[in-house]
Design an enzyme around this catalytic site. Structure first.
Site, PDB file in Angstrom:
ATOM      1  CG  HIS A 143      -1.946  -0.768   1.200  1.00 41.71           C
ATOM      2  ND1 HIS A 143      -2.031  -2.086   1.492  1.00 41.71           N
ATOM      3  CD2 HIS A 143      -3.396  -0.817   1.114  1.00 41.71           C
ATOM      4  CE1 HIS A 143      -3.341  -2.898   1.468  1.00 41.71           C
ATOM      5  NE2 HIS A 143      -4.007  -1.828   1.007  1.00 41.71           N
ATOM      6  CG  ASN A 174       4.210  -4.398   2.933  1.00 44.23           C
ATOM      7  OD1 ASN A 174       3.775  -3.396   3.241  1.00 44.23           O
ATOM      8  ND2 ASN A 174       3.356  -5.501   2.560  1.00 44.23           N
TER       9      ASN A 174
END
Length: 289
Positions: A143, A174
Site C-alpha cells: 500500500h 512492507n
C-alpha cells in the site's frame, strides 16, 4: 395600472439579478479541511476547482495542500478517491505518487481490512495491474496510502486496495521499516491534529527493466515519503527507503524535501507560500518531530 405594475415587477427582478451577479463575483476562497489547521498557501499558485452541487453557492475551494505540481516528464492520470488522490502512470502500472491529508479523526474507526480483497482498477486503461501479476512474484502488494489511515470510512478503506494504490514491495520492508513509518505518521497526525503526506515509488535510471506478471508491473528500486505539518511553525521532512529486506533506520532514511524532489523529479507542496516552502523543504530534523 396593470402595465405600470408589470414594469415595476420587471425592474425589481432586474435589480435582484444584478445584486446576485455581484455576490457571485465576491467569491470566498475556502480551504476545505476538517480540522483546525488553517495552513499557509499562495492563492495565486493554488489550483481552484468548481464546487459540487452540494457546496454553498458561489464558494470556490482551493486544491488541497498535499497535491504535488503536475508532472511533465511521465504519464499522469489524476484520480480522486475518498481518502487519497493518486497520480497513476500507465507505463509503469503503478502510481507516480499518492497524496492525502491525514487528520487525527481518520486515525480511528471501526472499519477493518479483514476480508477486503485487492482489486483491479477499472478507471485506468489496459494493460493494468491485476492480482495474478503479484501471484508467486515474491513481492508484497504494498500500500502507498495505508489501510490503517482509512478505517474511518468503509469506502475509503476499500479503495486503498485498488491496484492504482499498490506497488510491488519487498516483504521485509512492507512489514517492518515501511510499516513503522506509517505508524509514525499516524502518531504525528494525532499529536498535531493533521499532516499532509505524499509517497510513491522511485525508479533510478530511465529504464524499468524489472517487472512482474503478464502485465509487466514495474518493480520500484525504492520508495519515498514526504510529510508536512502546518500547525504552529510549519515543518516538513522526507524519507527514502530501498526496496529490499533488512531493517532500515528511520533516521538514516530521513532527507530534506528538497533532496527527495531532486531524486524523484516531483515538486511537492507547490501551494505553499514560496518563503515558507523554501525554508521548510531545506530542513530535515527528525528530532524536531
Amino acid at each position: 395600472m396593470k402595465k405600470y405594475g408589470l414594469m415595476l415587477l420587471c425592474a425589481g427582478m432586474f435589480s435582484a439579478l444584478l445584486l446576485s451577479c455581484k455576490n457571485v463575483n465576491k467569491q470566498q476562497i475556502a480551504v476545505t479541511q476538517d480540522d483546525e489547521v488553517t495552513g499557509f498557501y499562495d492563492a495565486k499558485k493554488a489550483s481552484v476547482e468548481e464546487t459540487s452541487s452540494s457546496s454553498r453557492k458561489g464558494e470556490v475551494k482551493v486544491k488541497m495542500m498535499e497535491i504535488p505540481a503536475p508532472l511533465k516528464d511521465r504519464p499522469e492520470q489524476i484520480i480522486k478517491r475518498t481518502g487519497y488522490t493518486v497520480s497513476y502512470n500507465k507505463s509503469t502500472k503503478v502510481p507516480n505518487w499518492v497524496a492525502w491529508h491525514l487528520v487525527k479523526s481518520h486515525c480511528y474507526g471501526n472499519n477493518q481490512r479483514t476480508n477486503l480483497l485487492f482489486e483491479e482498477d477499472s478507471d485506468v486503461p489496459y494493460p493494468r495491474a491485476t492480482d495474478n501479476d503479484y501471484y508467486n512474484s515474491r513481492y508484497d502488494r504494498g500500500h502507498m496510502c495505508p489501510a490503517g489511515d482509512n478505517k474511518w470510512d468503509k469506502e475509503a478503506i476499500r479503495e486503498t486496495f485498488l491496484f492504482t494504490n499498490i506497488c510491488p514491495q519487498n516483504h521485509g520492508l512492507n512489514k517492518d521499516s515501511w510499516n513503522d513509518l506509517e505508524k509514525q505518521c499516524r502518531s504525528w497526525a494525532k499529536e498535531y491534529g493533521a499532516i499532509d503526506i505524499v509517497c510513491g515509488p522511485i525508479f533510478y535510471g530511465n529504464t524499468h527493466d524489472k517487472t512482474i506478471g503478464r502485465n509487466k508491473v514495474c518493480v520500484p528500486d525504492g520508495f519515498f515519503k514526504v510529510v508536512l505539518c502546518r500547525k504552529g511553525t510549519p515543518k516538513a521532512i522526507g524519507f527514502i527507503y530501498k526496496n529490499r529486506g533488512g531493517r532500515q533506520s528511520m533516521s538514516d532514511c530521513a532527507l530534506t524535501v528538497d533532496e527527495v524532489e531532486k531524486i524523484t523529479g516531483i515538486d511537492f507542496f507547490p501551494a505553499l507560500d514560496d518563503g515558507v516552502e523554501n525554508r521548510i523543504e531545506a530542513q530535515a530534523r527528525l528530532r524536531d518531530w
